[in-house]
Enzyme design. Sequence first.
Site, PDB file in Angstrom:
ATOM      1  N   GLY A 107       0.835  -1.186   0.000  1.00 47.29           N
ATOM      2  CA  GLY A 107       0.000   0.000   0.000  1.00 47.29           C
ATOM      3  C   GLY A 107       0.872   1.239   0.000  1.00 47.29           C
ATOM      4  O   GLY A 107       1.978   1.235  -0.549  1.00 47.29           O
ATOM      5  N   CYS A 108       0.406   2.313   0.629  1.00 48.65           N
ATOM      6  CA  CYS A 108       1.179   3.553   0.671  1.00 48.65           C
ATOM      7  C   CYS A 108       2.553   3.303   1.270  1.00 48.65           C
ATOM      8  O   CYS A 108       2.672   2.766   2.376  1.00 48.65           O
ATOM      9  CB  CYS A 108       0.429   4.601   1.493  1.00 48.65           C
ATOM     10  SG  CYS A 108       1.335   6.147   1.689  1.00 48.65           S
ATOM     11  N   PHE A 109       3.592   3.710   0.558  1.00 48.70           N
ATOM     12  CA  PHE A 109       4.942   3.345   0.998  1.00 48.70           C
ATOM     13  C   PHE A 109       5.472   4.161   2.166  1.00 48.70           C
ATOM     14  O   PHE A 109       6.492   3.831   2.740  1.00 48.70           O
ATOM     15  CB  PHE A 109       5.942   3.351  -0.157  1.00 48.70           C
ATOM     16  CG  PHE A 109       5.986   4.563  -1.064  1.00 48.70           C
ATOM     17  CD1 PHE A 109       5.544   5.816  -0.672  1.00 48.70           C
ATOM     18  CD2 PHE A 109       6.516   4.429  -2.347  1.00 48.70           C
ATOM     19  CE1 PHE A 109       5.625   6.914  -1.516  1.00 48.70           C
ATOM     20  CE2 PHE A 109       6.605   5.523  -3.213  1.00 48.70           C
ATOM     21  CZ  PHE A 109       6.159   6.768  -2.791  1.00 48.70           C
TER      22      PHE A 109
END
Length: 212
Positions: free
Chosen positions: A52-54
């Site tokens: 997902g969002c890094f």
Amino acid sequence: MFGRKALVKPTEDEALPGRPDALPIADRHFVNGRQLKPPFPAGLKTVQFGMGCFWGAERCFWTVPGVYTTAVGYAGGYTRNATYEEVCTGQTGHTEVVLVVYDPRIVGFGKLLELFWQSHDPTQGMRQGADIGTQYRSAIYCSDDEQLDEAARSRDHYQKQLMAKRLPKVTTEIASAPPFYYAEDYHQQYLAKNPGGYCGLGGCGVPYPAAS
């Protein structure tokens, strides 16, 4: 971005072309001061995790003893040296990933996999919570056959735990590491630079038990 096309990885012919030059980033990790780019010291190994969002994903790993350095970037698609704006269009094929450089003499790959599985929901396909699109898909990109085998075994092991809870099938992509394109400098160690920043990371509530 949130329509049908955002949930379908483009073909190579459909993907944006990108550019030949890498995006400029700092030389050193904002938290530990170590180098962000290779060549890394002898004996270290690398793996790329998509969760997902890094931003939050990177923070999971930089605190682990035995992890030498981390960086965020884009991988698994076609666009060379893509920008964040391009990745957000869904037309690069990339997912957001964390490059983890670790010392296998201090931390085993299995420990990193345990953290990977428990820190996000690997059953959601082209999304992670409220973050929707191909750039948020779950992935493990491995640097050698040993990692590939262990990652596949860990997936099967975790799938049994999910099935016991009547949760969906794991959708994590497991493959040999593709080219890793470093994300813009402001994304690197983002939550250390911005402690109150967004973190959409969250597991599915099922622990990853030790293999029997």
